[in-house]
Design a protein around this motif. Sequence first.
Motif, PDB file in Angstrom:
ATOM      1  N   LEU A 125      -2.655   3.652  -3.738  1.00  0.00           N
ATOM      2  CA  LEU A 125      -1.846   2.645  -3.235  1.00  0.00           C
ATOM      3  C   LEU A 125      -0.617   3.296  -2.492  1.00  0.00           C
ATOM      4  O   LEU A 125      -0.206   2.725  -1.507  1.00  0.00           O
ATOM      5  CB  LEU A 125      -1.160   2.068  -4.699  1.00  0.00           C
ATOM      6  CG  LEU A 125       0.102   1.145  -4.303  1.00  0.00           C
ATOM      7  CD1 LEU A 125      -0.199  -0.180  -3.266  1.00  0.00           C
ATOM      8  CD2 LEU A 125       0.905   0.609  -5.484  1.00  0.00           C
ATOM      9  N   LEU A 126      -0.163   4.603  -2.936  1.00  0.00           N
ATOM     10  CA  LEU A 126       0.794   5.421  -2.448  1.00  0.00           C
ATOM     11  C   LEU A 126       0.607   5.770  -0.871  1.00  0.00           C
ATOM     12  O   LEU A 126       1.436   5.676  -0.020  1.00  0.00           O
ATOM     13  CB  LEU A 126       1.371   6.346  -3.101  1.00  0.00           C
ATOM     14  CG  LEU A 126       2.253   7.156  -2.582  1.00  0.00           C
ATOM     15  CD1 LEU A 126       3.775   6.560  -2.497  1.00  0.00           C
ATOM     16  CD2 LEU A 126       2.537   8.427  -3.482  1.00  0.00           C
ATOM     17  N   PHE A 127      -0.641   6.406  -0.734  1.00  0.00           N
ATOM     18  CA  PHE A 127      -0.984   6.862   0.661  1.00  0.00           C
ATOM     19  C   PHE A 127      -1.845   6.124   1.328  1.00  0.00           C
ATOM     20  O   PHE A 127      -1.691   6.419   2.650  1.00  0.00           O
ATOM     21  CB  PHE A 127      -1.659   8.318   0.365  1.00  0.00           C
ATOM     22  CG  PHE A 127      -0.830   9.420  -0.509  1.00  0.00           C
ATOM     23  CD1 PHE A 127       0.252   9.910   0.308  1.00  0.00           C
ATOM     24  CD2 PHE A 127      -0.720   9.541  -1.941  1.00  0.00           C
ATOM     25  CE1 PHE A 127       1.105  10.908  -0.244  1.00  0.00           C
ATOM     26  CE2 PHE A 127       0.034  10.724  -2.337  1.00  0.00           C
ATOM     27  CZ  PHE A 127       0.865  11.131  -1.550  1.00  0.00           C
ATOM     28  N   ALA A 128      -2.688   5.340   0.689  1.00  0.00           N
ATOM     29  CA  ALA A 128      -3.544   4.394   1.707  1.00  0.00           C
ATOM     30  C   ALA A 128      -3.028   3.114   2.010  1.00  0.00           C
ATOM     31  O   ALA A 128      -3.760   2.470   2.858  1.00  0.00           O
ATOM     32  CB  ALA A 128      -4.978   4.680   1.091  1.00  0.00           C
ATOM     33  N   GLY A 129      -2.152   2.827   1.053  1.00  0.00           N
ATOM     34  CA  GLY A 129      -1.634   1.171   1.118  1.00  0.00           C
ATOM     35  C   GLY A 129      -1.261   1.005   2.754  1.00  0.00           C
ATOM     36  O   GLY A 129      -1.631  -0.177   3.170  1.00  0.00           O
ATOM     37  N   GLY A 130      -0.316   1.763   3.111  1.00  0.00           N
ATOM     38  CA  GLY A 130       0.189   1.488   4.533  1.00  0.00           C
ATOM     39  C   GLY A 130      -0.885   1.410   5.469  1.00  0.00           C
ATOM     40  O   GLY A 130      -0.949   0.546   6.516  1.00  0.00           O
ATOM     41  N   THR A 131      -1.912   2.150   5.554  1.00  0.00           N
ATOM     42  CA  THR A 131      -3.132   2.309   6.421  1.00  0.00           C
ATOM     43  C   THR A 131      -4.013   0.761   6.393  1.00  0.00           C
ATOM     44  O   THR A 131      -4.406   0.293   7.345  1.00  0.00           O
ATOM     45  CB  THR A 131      -3.887   3.597   6.326  1.00  0.00           C
ATOM     46  OG1 THR A 131      -3.316   4.667   6.433  1.00  0.00           O
ATOM     47  CG2 THR A 131      -5.177   3.408   7.103  1.00  0.00           C
ATOM     48  N   ILE A 132      -4.004   0.368   5.039  1.00  0.00           N
ATOM     49  CA  ILE A 132      -5.030  -0.825   4.766  1.00  0.00           C
ATOM     50  C   ILE A 132      -4.074  -1.973   5.224  1.00  0.00           C
ATOM     51  O   ILE A 132      -4.700  -2.851   6.187  1.00  0.00           O
ATOM     52  CB  ILE A 132      -5.265  -0.862   3.342  1.00  0.00           C
ATOM     53  CG1 ILE A 132      -5.971   0.165   2.950  1.00  0.00           C
ATOM     54  CG2 ILE A 132      -5.761  -2.246   3.032  1.00  0.00           C
ATOM     55  CD1 ILE A 132      -6.130   0.313   1.417  1.00  0.00           C
ATOM     56  N   THR A 133      -2.848  -1.866   5.128  1.00  0.00           N
ATOM     57  CA  THR A 133      -1.888  -3.005   5.623  1.00  0.00           C
ATOM     58  C   THR A 133      -2.132  -2.776   7.185  1.00  0.00           C
ATOM     59  O   THR A 133      -2.091  -4.035   7.974  1.00  0.00           O
ATOM     60  CB  THR A 133      -0.758  -2.699   5.249  1.00  0.00           C
ATOM     61  OG1 THR A 133      -0.515  -2.853   3.703  1.00  0.00           O
ATOM     62  CG2 THR A 133       0.358  -4.091   5.694  1.00  0.00           C
ATOM     63  N   GLY A 134      -1.965  -1.719   7.971  1.00  0.00           N
ATOM     64  CA  GLY A 134      -2.021  -1.716   9.289  1.00  0.00           C
ATOM     65  C   GLY A 134      -3.502  -2.398   9.986  1.00  0.00           C
ATOM     66  O   GLY A 134      -3.233  -2.912  10.990  1.00  0.00           O
ATOM     67  N   LEU A 135      -4.446  -2.309   9.392  1.00  0.00           N
ATOM     68  CA  LEU A 135      -5.718  -2.630   9.743  1.00  0.00           C
ATOM     69  C   LEU A 135      -5.568  -4.205   9.546  1.00  0.00           C
ATOM     70  O   LEU A 135      -6.316  -4.788  10.385  1.00  0.00           O
ATOM     71  CB  LEU A 135      -6.791  -2.089   8.789  1.00  0.00           C
ATOM     72  CG  LEU A 135      -7.074  -0.476   9.133  1.00  0.00           C
ATOM     73  CD1 LEU A 135      -8.122   0.108   8.356  1.00  0.00           C
ATOM     74  CD2 LEU A 135      -7.488  -0.121  10.618  1.00  0.00           C
ATOM     75  N   LEU A 136      -5.253  -4.642   8.569  1.00  0.00           N
ATOM     76  CA  LEU A 136      -5.179  -5.970   8.162  1.00  0.00           C
ATOM     77  C   LEU A 136      -4.122  -6.619   9.150  1.00  0.00           C
ATOM     78  O   LEU A 136      -4.556  -7.907   9.232  1.00  0.00           O
ATOM     79  CB  LEU A 136      -4.499  -6.453   6.658  1.00  0.00           C
ATOM     80  CG  LEU A 136      -5.626  -6.116   5.795  1.00  0.00           C
ATOM     81  CD1 LEU A 136      -4.844  -6.448   4.241  1.00  0.00           C
ATOM     82  CD2 LEU A 136      -6.943  -6.635   5.545  1.00  0.00           C
TER      83      LEU A 136
END
Length: 268
Positions: A193-204
């Motif tokens: 959640l800490l490190f990949a959350g931002g990337t996932i949100t960016g893709l969404l």
Amino acid sequence: MTNFWNLVQNENMKIYLRLRTWIMLGIIVLIPILLTVGLTLVTDDSDGNMWELMGTETIIVFSLITIFTVVISAESVAGEFSAGTIKLLLIRPWSRSSILASKYVALLLFSILQSIVCFAVTWAINALVLGYTSDPGGIIPESSPMEGHSIWAYMGVHYLYEWLQLVMVVSFAFMLSSAFRSSGLAIGLSIFLLFAGGTITGLLTLTDKAWVKYILFANLDLTSYLDGRSPLPNMDMTLGFSLIMLAVYFIIFNAVSWTVFRKRDVAA
């Protein structure tokens, strides 16, 4: 109330009597010193702005603080079940809610201690090596709502936003630890959640759907507001909106933790 703080003290003892806790605190002290001294020696530049380097080191060290607190959080409940010590707690004249609350408060106090150590060390080493100055340098963007305020005010708000993000990630880990009694699962998913959350949100956000801004990941980076930006530039988001969303998730995480822990069959 006295009995509750005795519980908190008991949880604090569990945290600080472990060698790994002091190793964690030692790393928090050591990293800023190595970064400041190392960069100064490599670049041969002792005229840099202390606040700019302090801000960079704060971001790095706070990631470590979050990971360390998540590790303690994940084992706070799950560790009691795996070691079988949870039964010793529950046979005492304390409610399950009080026991769980004491664990959570102890975690927050641990995170605050680490944050204070982080601020003290990063400030001291950079002031010592680069020299103290009240000039913020380029750390406060012109677009920042803190433009015109002192660097102390800016850094105080920055630490507050970083700490709020930590609280959310730790609350998520605490929920998983209480619900699944698995410290490994809690640690793994929380760090993800800490490190990949931002990337996932960016893709969404590429889907251009309005519901993306309601995702937890999209509201964790409060420091973007401090720099006059939005976590999702193409979405209509404000600091107040993100704080409300974080409050909703905070309530959900803790409601799940308390509900599951209070109804858990320890003998199962």
